[in-house]
Design an enzyme around this catalytic site. Structure first.
Site, PDB file in Angstrom:
ATOM      1  N   ARG A 178     124.525  32.903   7.695  1.00 23.71           N
ATOM      2  CA  ARG A 178     125.519  32.046   7.059  1.00 23.71           C
ATOM      3  C   ARG A 178     126.935  32.405   7.510  1.00 23.71           C
ATOM      4  NH1 ARG A 178     124.136  32.681   0.896  1.00 23.71           N
ATOM      5  NH2 ARG A 178     126.052  31.429   0.707  1.00 23.71           N
ATOM      6  N   ARG A 230     113.595  38.902   2.789  1.00 23.41           N
ATOM      7  CA  ARG A 230     114.084  38.411   1.504  1.00 23.41           C
ATOM      8  C   ARG A 230     115.175  37.367   1.720  1.00 23.41           C
ATOM      9  NH1 ARG A 230     115.376  44.068  -1.405  1.00 23.41           N
ATOM     10  NH2 ARG A 230     116.182  44.425   0.701  1.00 23.41           N
ATOM     11  N   TYR A 278     115.344  31.885  12.170  1.00 19.56           N
ATOM     12  CA  TYR A 278     115.949  31.034  11.155  1.00 19.56           C
ATOM     13  C   TYR A 278     116.511  29.783  11.817  1.00 19.56           C
ATOM     14  CZ  TYR A 278     115.922  34.587   7.419  1.00 19.56           C
ATOM     15  OH  TYR A 278     115.547  35.489   6.462  1.00 19.56           O
ATOM     16  N   ASP A 328     118.120  34.574   0.068  1.00 18.86           N
ATOM     17  CA  ASP A 328     119.066  34.459  -1.034  1.00 18.86           C
ATOM     18  C   ASP A 328     118.835  33.178  -1.829  1.00 18.86           C
ATOM     19  OD1 ASP A 328     120.392  36.804  -0.272  1.00 18.86           O
ATOM     20  OD2 ASP A 328     121.679  35.710   1.134  1.00 18.86           O
TER      21      ASP A 328
END
Length: 278
Positions: free
Chosen positions: A197, A50, A110, A52
């Site tokens: 992040r 999932r 990522y 953001d």
């Protein structure tokens, strides 16, 4: 009942994250509506990871169950005809009922794309992160090395993270500069809420000289989110790889990797590695 796995890409700035919400402005909302139109029955999807609000995906994987008998191409082209701009189904394959987009995945990848120049982006606004002031990519790469292996990443998880354990196995981190662009590539068995992040935010502190290289290892040991750097912007973050055992008929033998290139043609794709073992 048939289980279908699909590949999905989307531009995160157009949606309020992946997970379904009552207001309907999420990737899952729109994808389930489109698939249900093709199936002519309610369809629910489960994804590999999932994302953001503002986070993009070039290699999201999802699955759904249906009693509808449709050609695989209908799950691609038919679904896309019902989807808004900014999200597309890339491929579809039938899989056994024991395949699970999330729990069958061995690892995720990522990439964070960071524009490091004096002036903010215009054409790439919402697609890349941005910071002015010089960054030392060599120092950031040294700091990132302390994150490799299995660690408790409490210092880099969001307060609202729902994961049962903060322990994750980081297989690799690469930091490279291409002109004004710095690429951060992360490969782990799984990630915590806001983990990347928060890692990028801390690495940027090191790259700017605000903290020494050793600070990253210290943060890991302290296990205290309040001592780390602020959460970095979502704009430049892309889910760009999910890897599965080769037993299912997925693209690439289960290694579904598609790092964003954007306007960086000289940037290499993620180097192949040996298959991860959970």
């Amino acid at each position: 009942m048939v289980r279908v796995a699909i590949g999905v890409e989307y531009s995160g700035e157009l949606f309020e994250g992946w997970q379904i919400q009552p207001h309907g402005r999420t990737v899952q909302n729109r994808l389930e509506q489109a698939l249900s139109s093709v199936a002519q029955e309610p369809v629910s999807v489960v994804c590999a990871g999932r994302t953001d609000t503002g986070v993009h995906a070039t290699a999201q994987v999802a699955h759904f169950d249906t009693t509808a008998n449709r050609p695989l191409e209908a799950w691609v082209r038919g679904t896309n005809s019902h989807l808004p701009a900014g999200v597309s189904v890339l491929w579809a394959v039938e899989v056994d009922g024991d395949f699970h987009a999330r729990f069958s995945a061995e690892s995720r990848r990522y990439r964070y794309v960071l524009l490091n120049r004096r002036v903010r982006p215009a054409i790439l606004a919402g697609r890349v992160g941005w910071i002015h002031g010089d960054l030392d990519e060599a120092l950031m790469a040294q700091a990132a090395a302390s994150l490799l292996g299995e660690h408790d990443f409490t210092s880099f998880r969001a307060a609202q993270c729902q994961a049962k354990s903060p322990v994750r196995m980081m297989h690799s981190i690469q930091v490279h500069r291409y002109g004004d662009v710095v690429l951060f590539d992360f490969h782990a068995n799984a990630f915590l809420h806001h983990m990347i992040r928060n890692l990028v935010g801390a690495l940027v502190y090191v790259g700017k000289g605000r903290q020494p290289v050793a600070w990253m290892a210290e943060l890991l040991a302290l296990r205290n989110r309040s001592l780390a750097a602020p959460t970095f912007a979502p704009d430049g973050l892309y889910l760009c790889g999910v890897e599965y055992p080769p037993r299912w008929p997925l693209p690439g033998g289960g290694r579904i990797i598609a790092p964003p290139q954007l306007l960086i043609p000289e940037a290499p794709c993620i180097a192949p590695e040996s298959r991860s073992v959970v």
